[in-house]
Design a protein around this motif. Sequence first.
Motif, PDB file in Angstrom:
ATOM      1  N   SER A 114       0.981  -1.295  -0.083  1.00 27.91           N
ATOM      2  CA  SER A 114       0.074  -0.069  -0.021  1.00 27.91           C
ATOM      3  C   SER A 114       0.866   1.169  -0.106  1.00 27.91           C
ATOM      4  CB  SER A 114      -0.994  -0.060   1.237  1.00 27.91           C
ATOM      5  OG  SER A 114      -0.137   0.131   2.547  1.00 27.91           O
ATOM      6  N   HIS A 115       2.057   1.265   0.301  1.00 25.89           N
ATOM      7  CA  HIS A 115       2.973   2.351   0.444  1.00 25.89           C
ATOM      8  C   HIS A 115       3.900   2.720  -0.565  1.00 25.89           C
ATOM      9  CE1 HIS A 115       1.252   2.505   4.487  1.00 25.89           C
ATOM     10  NE2 HIS A 115       1.845   3.812   4.862  1.00 25.89           N
ATOM     11  N   HIS A 116       4.304   1.643  -1.422  1.00 26.12           N
ATOM     12  CA  HIS A 116       5.065   1.766  -2.390  1.00 26.12           C
ATOM     13  C   HIS A 116       4.472   1.712  -3.805  1.00 26.12           C
ATOM     14  CE1 HIS A 116       8.489   1.595   0.128  1.00 26.12           C
ATOM     15  NE2 HIS A 116       8.059   0.622   0.655  1.00 26.12           N
ATOM     16  N   GLY A 117       3.225   1.677  -3.963  1.00 25.15           N
ATOM     17  CA  GLY A 117       2.608   1.937  -5.156  1.00 25.15           C
ATOM     18  C   GLY A 117       2.238   0.571  -6.149  1.00 25.15           C
ATOM     19  N   ARG A 118       2.733  -0.581  -5.385  1.00 29.78           N
ATOM     20  CA  ARG A 118       2.705  -1.814  -6.247  1.00 29.78           C
ATOM     21  C   ARG A 118       1.286  -2.505  -6.363  1.00 29.78           C
ATOM     22  NH1 ARG A 118       8.317  -2.973  -4.105  1.00 29.78           N
ATOM     23  NH2 ARG A 118       9.653  -2.251  -5.861  1.00 29.78           N
ATOM     24  N   GLY A 119       0.396  -1.954  -5.241  1.00 28.90           N
ATOM     25  CA  GLY A 119      -0.825  -2.643  -5.237  1.00 28.90           C
ATOM     26  C   GLY A 119      -1.689  -1.806  -4.076  1.00 28.90           C
ATOM     27  N   GLY A 120      -2.755  -2.174  -3.708  1.00 32.69           N
ATOM     28  CA  GLY A 120      -3.314  -1.714  -2.953  1.00 32.69           C
ATOM     29  C   GLY A 120      -4.251  -0.615  -3.621  1.00 32.69           C
ATOM     30  N   ARG A 121      -4.772   0.217  -2.990  1.00 31.53           N
ATOM     31  CA  ARG A 121      -5.902   1.323  -3.536  1.00 31.53           C
ATOM     32  C   ARG A 121      -5.134   2.353  -4.295  1.00 31.53           C
ATOM     33  NH1 ARG A 121      -9.880   4.953   0.011  1.00 31.53           N
ATOM     34  NH2 ARG A 121     -11.028   5.807  -2.045  1.00 31.53           N
ATOM     35  N   TRP A 122      -3.870   2.933  -3.795  1.00 35.64           N
ATOM     36  CA  TRP A 122      -3.646   3.773  -4.694  1.00 35.64           C
ATOM     37  C   TRP A 122      -2.344   3.448  -5.549  1.00 35.64           C
ATOM     38  CZ3 TRP A 122      -6.937   6.992  -5.384  1.00 35.64           C
ATOM     39  CH2 TRP A 122      -7.700   7.341  -4.222  1.00 35.64           C
ATOM     40  N   GLY A 123      -2.138   2.303  -5.835  1.00 33.39           N
ATOM     41  CA  GLY A 123      -0.966   1.899  -6.612  1.00 33.39           C
ATOM     42  C   GLY A 123      -1.404   2.018  -8.154  1.00 33.39           C
ATOM     43  N   TRP A 124      -0.863   1.654  -9.230  1.00 31.54           N
ATOM     44  CA  TRP A 124      -1.340   2.175 -10.650  1.00 31.54           C
ATOM     45  C   TRP A 124      -2.500   1.313 -10.925  1.00 31.54           C
ATOM     46  CZ3 TRP A 124      -1.518  -0.292 -15.012  1.00 31.54           C
ATOM     47  CH2 TRP A 124      -0.749  -1.583 -15.275  1.00 31.54           C
ATOM     48  N   ARG A 125      -2.497  -0.043 -10.507  1.00 29.46           N
ATOM     49  CA  ARG A 125      -3.674  -0.791 -10.768  1.00 29.46           C
ATOM     50  C   ARG A 125      -4.806  -0.448 -10.278  1.00 29.46           C
ATOM     51  NH1 ARG A 125      -2.778  -4.635 -14.826  1.00 29.46           N
ATOM     52  NH2 ARG A 125      -0.718  -5.170 -15.025  1.00 29.46           N
ATOM     53  N   GLY A 126      -4.667   0.233  -8.740  1.00 25.93           N
ATOM     54  CA  GLY A 126      -5.648   0.482  -7.796  1.00 25.93           C
ATOM     55  C   GLY A 126      -6.329   1.735  -8.586  1.00 25.93           C
ATOM     56  N   ARG A 127      -5.546   2.810  -8.846  1.00 28.86           N
ATOM     57  CA  ARG A 127      -6.151   3.671  -9.622  1.00 28.86           C
ATOM     58  C   ARG A 127      -6.889   3.404 -11.045  1.00 28.86           C
ATOM     59  NH1 ARG A 127      -0.685   6.665  -9.412  1.00 28.86           N
ATOM     60  NH2 ARG A 127      -0.407   6.477  -7.394  1.00 28.86           N
ATOM     61  N   MET A 128      -6.283   2.664 -11.768  1.00 28.48           N
ATOM     62  CA  MET A 128      -6.810   2.037 -12.951  1.00 28.48           C
ATOM     63  C   MET A 128      -8.327   1.520 -12.749  1.00 28.48           C
ATOM     64  SD  MET A 128      -5.267   2.522 -15.793  1.00 28.48           S
ATOM     65  CE  MET A 128      -5.494   1.063 -17.022  1.00 28.48           C
ATOM     66  N   ARG A 129      -8.574   0.613 -11.514  1.00 27.27           N
ATOM     67  CA  ARG A 129      -9.786   0.060 -10.953  1.00 27.27           C
ATOM     68  C   ARG A 129     -10.631   1.338 -10.773  1.00 27.27           C
ATOM     69  NH1 ARG A 129     -12.964  -2.677 -12.262  1.00 27.27           N
ATOM     70  NH2 ARG A 129     -11.331  -3.825 -12.965  1.00 27.27           N
ATOM     71  N   TRP A 130     -10.287   2.412 -10.128  1.00 29.28           N
ATOM     72  CA  TRP A 130     -10.953   3.614  -9.687  1.00 29.28           C
ATOM     73  C   TRP A 130     -11.401   4.325 -11.112  1.00 29.28           C
ATOM     74  CZ3 TRP A 130     -10.443   8.834 -10.959  1.00 29.28           C
ATOM     75  CH2 TRP A 130     -11.267   9.583 -10.465  1.00 29.28           C
ATOM     76  N   LEU A 131     -10.594   4.418 -12.202  1.00 24.27           N
ATOM     77  CA  LEU A 131     -10.996   5.142 -13.173  1.00 24.27           C
ATOM     78  C   LEU A 131     -12.015   4.153 -13.831  1.00 24.27           C
ATOM     79  CD1 LEU A 131     -10.458   7.357 -15.339  1.00 24.27           C
ATOM     80  CD2 LEU A 131      -8.631   5.660 -16.470  1.00 24.27           C
ATOM     81  N   PHE A 132     -11.760   2.935 -13.958  1.00 29.34           N
ATOM     82  CA  PHE A 132     -12.933   2.089 -14.561  1.00 29.34           C
ATOM     83  C   PHE A 132     -14.139   2.243 -13.931  1.00 29.34           C
ATOM     84  CE2 PHE A 132      -9.134  -1.069 -15.712  1.00 29.34           C
ATOM     85  CZ  PHE A 132      -8.721  -0.229 -16.512  1.00 29.34           C
ATOM     86  N   GLU A 133     -14.292   1.891 -12.848  1.00 28.97           N
ATOM     87  CA  GLU A 133     -15.577   2.374 -11.967  1.00 28.97           C
ATOM     88  C   GLU A 133     -16.092   3.718 -12.519  1.00 28.97           C
ATOM     89  OE1 GLU A 133     -14.621   1.684  -7.882  1.00 28.97           O
ATOM     90  OE2 GLU A 133     -14.199  -0.558  -8.530  1.00 28.97           O
ATOM     91  N   ARG A 134     -15.316   4.685 -12.289  1.00 29.06           N
ATOM     92  CA  ARG A 134     -15.685   6.118 -12.674  1.00 29.06           C
ATOM     93  C   ARG A 134     -16.390   6.301 -13.937  1.00 29.06           C
ATOM     94  NH1 ARG A 134     -14.203  11.565 -10.304  1.00 29.06           N
ATOM     95  NH2 ARG A 134     -15.515  12.897 -11.884  1.00 29.06           N
ATOM     96  N   LEU A 135     -15.695   5.592 -15.131  1.00 30.48           N
ATOM     97  CA  LEU A 135     -15.915   5.743 -16.425  1.00 30.48           C
ATOM     98  C   LEU A 135     -17.179   4.710 -16.723  1.00 30.48           C
ATOM     99  CD1 LEU A 135     -12.761   6.268 -18.209  1.00 30.48           C
ATOM    100  CD2 LEU A 135     -14.448   7.816 -17.558  1.00 30.48           C
ATOM    101  N   ASP A 136     -17.374   3.738 -15.805  1.00 30.38           N
ATOM    102  CA  ASP A 136     -18.118   2.575 -16.250  1.00 30.38           C
ATOM    103  C   ASP A 136     -18.086   1.861 -17.284  1.00 30.38           C
ATOM    104  OD1 ASP A 136     -20.417   0.998 -15.515  1.00 30.38           O
ATOM    105  OD2 ASP A 136     -22.007   2.071 -16.863  1.00 30.38           O
ATOM    106  N   THR A 137     -16.574   1.333 -17.476  1.00 29.19           N
ATOM    107  CA  THR A 137     -15.965   0.768 -18.757  1.00 29.19           C
ATOM    108  C   THR A 137     -16.472  -0.780 -18.649  1.00 29.19           C
ATOM    109  OG1 THR A 137     -14.139   0.223 -17.586  1.00 29.19           O
ATOM    110  CG2 THR A 137     -14.277   2.272 -18.752  1.00 29.19           C
TER     111      THR A 137
END
Length: 160
Positions: free
Chosen positions: A26-49
């Motif tokens: 969670s702190h090094h950006g490799r996973g967790g909510r704010w890693g790049w994959r977590g941000r992509m998941r947030w973006l997918f939900e936001r755009l309803d892809t």
Amino acid sequence: MFGFFFGTACLAGLIFALRHRRWHHSHHGRGGRWGWRGRMRWLFERLDTSPGQEKVFVKAADELTEAFDKLRDELRNTRAAIAQALRGEQFDGGSLRELHEKHDALLAQLRETMRTAMAQVHESLDPRQRRELADLIEHGFGYGYRGHGGCGWRGGYRYV
């Protein structure tokens, strides 16, 4: 008695390993909510892809990451060339010209990769999703969460 101590030590080791793993991710950006994959998941939900659109996004992100990694790998050579040019009795501009040619080629490759990836992403999205993504890119990913439009916590509307 020995089994009790051994079991307790194993349990303590397991707890330590799980805590360390969660902190690390969670702190090094490799996973967790704010890693790049977590941000992509947030973006997918936001755009309803759809899953197909998500595959296009992930492919584009992987291609761009690879192109940026090539630039990052060149950083060590850049530092060494600059240091070498400064060490001599006279400034060596020839080694820097070669370095600039490498940089120009890598930047041209990055630009082409970005152009291709953005075209693929654009083609995969519908007009509402394009508008939403463009707003997020233009205003930052906090857009819509402070009453500036969008569908955030205090956002007033959602694009229809």
